[in-house]
Design a protein around this motif. Structure first.
Motif, mmCIF file in Angstrom:
data_model
loop_
_atom_site.group_PDB
_atom_site.id
_atom_site.type_symbol
_atom_site.label_atom_id
_atom_site.label_comp_id
_atom_site.label_asym_id
_atom_site.label_seq_id
_atom_site.Cartn_x
_atom_site.Cartn_y
_atom_site.Cartn_z
ATOM 1 N N ILE A 215 78.555 27.998 59.289
ATOM 2 C CA ILE A 215 77.484 27.536 59.533
ATOM 3 C C ILE A 215 77.262 26.735 58.441
ATOM 4 O O ILE A 215 76.892 27.187 57.672
ATOM 5 N N ASP A 216 76.920 25.407 58.614
ATOM 6 C CA ASP A 216 76.572 24.730 57.482
ATOM 7 C C ASP A 216 75.115 24.023 58.039
ATOM 8 O O ASP A 216 74.990 23.699 59.511
ATOM 9 N N LEU A 217 73.895 24.310 56.639
ATOM 10 C CA LEU A 217 72.736 23.394 57.646
ATOM 11 C C LEU A 217 72.510 22.364 56.956
ATOM 12 O O LEU A 217 72.678 22.056 56.135
ATOM 13 N N GLU A 218 72.061 21.002 57.353
ATOM 14 C CA GLU A 218 72.030 20.164 56.643
ATOM 15 C C GLU A 218 70.018 19.544 57.130
ATOM 16 O O GLU A 218 69.771 19.520 57.812
ATOM 17 N N GLN A 219 70.158 18.558 55.636
ATOM 18 C CA GLN A 219 68.484 17.349 56.325
ATOM 19 C C GLN A 219 68.577 17.031 56.963
ATOM 20 O O GLN A 219 69.230 16.004 55.590
ATOM 21 N N ASP A 220 67.769 16.129 56.955
ATOM 22 C CA ASP A 220 67.519 14.537 57.281
ATOM 23 C C ASP A 220 65.935 14.038 56.714
ATOM 24 O O ASP A 220 65.391 14.465 58.416
ATOM 25 N N TYR A 221 64.756 14.150 55.798
ATOM 26 C CA TYR A 221 63.687 13.637 55.899
ATOM 27 C C TYR A 221 63.517 12.742 55.449
ATOM 28 O O TYR A 221 63.972 11.879 55.135
ATOM 29 N N ASP A 222 61.914 12.451 56.317
ATOM 30 C CA ASP A 222 61.272 10.862 56.084
ATOM 31 C C ASP A 222 59.724 11.809 55.029
ATOM 32 O O ASP A 222 59.122 11.883 54.526
ATOM 33 N N PRO A 223 60.140 11.265 54.263
ATOM 34 C CA PRO A 223 59.691 11.873 52.245
ATOM 35 C C PRO A 223 58.009 11.081 52.627
ATOM 36 O O PRO A 223 57.159 11.380 51.662
ATOM 37 N N SER A 224 57.922 9.629 53.105
ATOM 38 C CA SER A 224 56.653 9.173 53.207
ATOM 39 C C SER A 224 55.638 10.015 54.234
ATOM 40 O O SER A 224 54.749 9.782 54.442
ATOM 41 N N ILE A 225 56.329 10.737 55.272
ATOM 42 C CA ILE A 225 55.216 11.984 55.718
ATOM 43 C C ILE A 225 54.702 12.187 54.688
ATOM 44 O O ILE A 225 54.384 12.756 54.011
ATOM 45 N N PRO A 226 52.415 12.262 55.268
ATOM 46 C CA PRO A 226 51.964 12.655 54.474
ATOM 47 C C PRO A 226 51.462 14.412 54.766
ATOM 48 O O PRO A 226 52.204 14.789 55.811
ATOM 49 N N ASP A 227 50.944 14.871 53.807
ATOM 50 C CA ASP A 227 50.625 16.457 54.029
ATOM 51 C C ASP A 227 49.690 16.556 55.616
ATOM 52 O O ASP A 227 48.868 15.598 55.716
#
Length: 348
Positions: A215-227
């Motif tokens: 099983i492979d884990l992949e991430q695709d994040y939007d870094p502009s999302i605020p806290d």
């Protein structure tokens, strides 16, 4: 007054087709719905502009030739970018233009989603009320059962007999833990500003410790999302439950799990419309959820696994609700996507 300008301001997709289902005109809403530019739309036949629509070409052609109107409610529409929509379809022959008809595609995804969410919330709250009452009734005699087993263990001097009392105590503790989970928090806890990606990374660190090699884990994040305002422990548990379900779905044949974050605009959650929300998607390419479980997936004690407790998704749904959000699920035989939607406006 410019008719085309008026049509381009409609939120309903409007298309003009002939008896051969060749497009003569499409407004801006049609372009947006189908994800295809106006030039491509009008250069091709209707069926060449999407993957699937819930009405046959033959029925449309026959209606135009016979000058008869046609209405199809809640039809499925799948576009070339693999977006799934539910639309009401109305075909109206144009009296002044023989052989032409006006085709309207009105999206009803939002209305259906709101109705489904309100129904789910009502039914889940009823189920939780029943389960919580049952849990209270179990917890009281359970404590007495465990106490009696402890007293009996002190009176027994045969180690073989003590094994039985130890088993009673062990199983009573296991049942108590289950009951405690059923009696989990039902009211919002204290929230503070946190970064959602930090919470996700903690989940992935926990999962990676026992992750099967296939099983492979992949991430695709939007870094502009605020806290956002959250209880990080609750959201960590909500995400962990869903990721663990994905791992369990893939552990036999292997596959990929993608964790993706994006923002969405103008999203209705329950009866409240939010300008901006976080969309956290957990996508696996496993065998999918059994169709008969989809409508009750977030209910307590509902599970598709022989050894499952049926509490993980119910707890995740409840934690999302306590944050003013919701969880959506789309599943086919090609995979499953859970999306946690959380409001992020007015947090800073």
């Amino acid at each position: 007054m410019d008719t085309k300008h008026l049509l381009n301001n409609l939120v309903t997709a409007v298309i003009v087709i002939d008896a051969d289902l060749k497009l003569c005109y499409a407004n801006a809403a049609a372009e947006q719905l189908l994800g295809v530019g106006i030039h491509r739309l009008t250069e091709h036949f209707l069926a060449d502009n999407f993957r699937l629509i819930g009405v046959s070409n033959e029925l449309l052609t026959e209606s135009i030739k016979e000058n008869q109107g046609l209405t199809v409610n809640t039809a499925s529409l799948i576009t070339f970018d693999n977006q799934h929509h539910t639309v009401d379809i109305t075909l109206s022959p144009l009296e002044q233009e023989q052989g032409l008809a006006l085709l309207e595609l009105r999206q009803v995804d939002q209305q259906l989603r709101i109705h489904q969410q309100l129904t789910l919330d009502a039914q889940q709250q009823a189920a939780q009320y029943l389960v919580r009452n049952l849990a209270h009734e179990i917890k009281n005699p359970l404590g007495g059962l465990r106490g009696a087993a402890q007293l009996l263990s002190r009176e027994l001097h045969d180690p073989q007999l003590n094994e039985f009392t130890d088993l009673i105590i062990e199983q009573a503790d296991r049942l108590r833990n289950l009951v405690d989970r059923l009696l989990g928090p039902q009211k919002p806890t204290k929230h503070s500003l946190h970064n959602i990606h930090e919470v996700i990374q903690k989940v992935l660190k926990l999962v990676s410790m026992a992750l099967p090699e296939n099983i492979d884990l992949e991430q695709d994040y939007d870094p502009s999302i605020p806290d956002i305002q959250m209880d990080p422990e609750q959201l960590q548990q909500a995400i962990l439950n869903i990721v663990q379900n994905a791992v369990q779905a893939l552990e036999c044949d292997g596959g990929n799990i993608l964790i993706k974050t994006r923002t969405q605009h103008q999203v209705t959650i329950g009866t409240e419309r939010h300008k901006l929300v976080l969309a956290l998607s957990i996508i696996d390419n496993g065998p999918g959820v059994k169709p008969e479980l989809l409508d009750t997936l977030f209910y307590p004690m509902v599970t598709g696994r022989d050894n499952g407790s049926g509490l993980g998704l119910s707890i995740s749904h409840n934690f999302a609700r306590l944050h003013g959000g919701r969880i959506d699920c789309q599943s086919t035989s090609a995979g499953t996507e859970f999306t946690i939607l959380l409001p992020i406006e007015n947090n800073n």
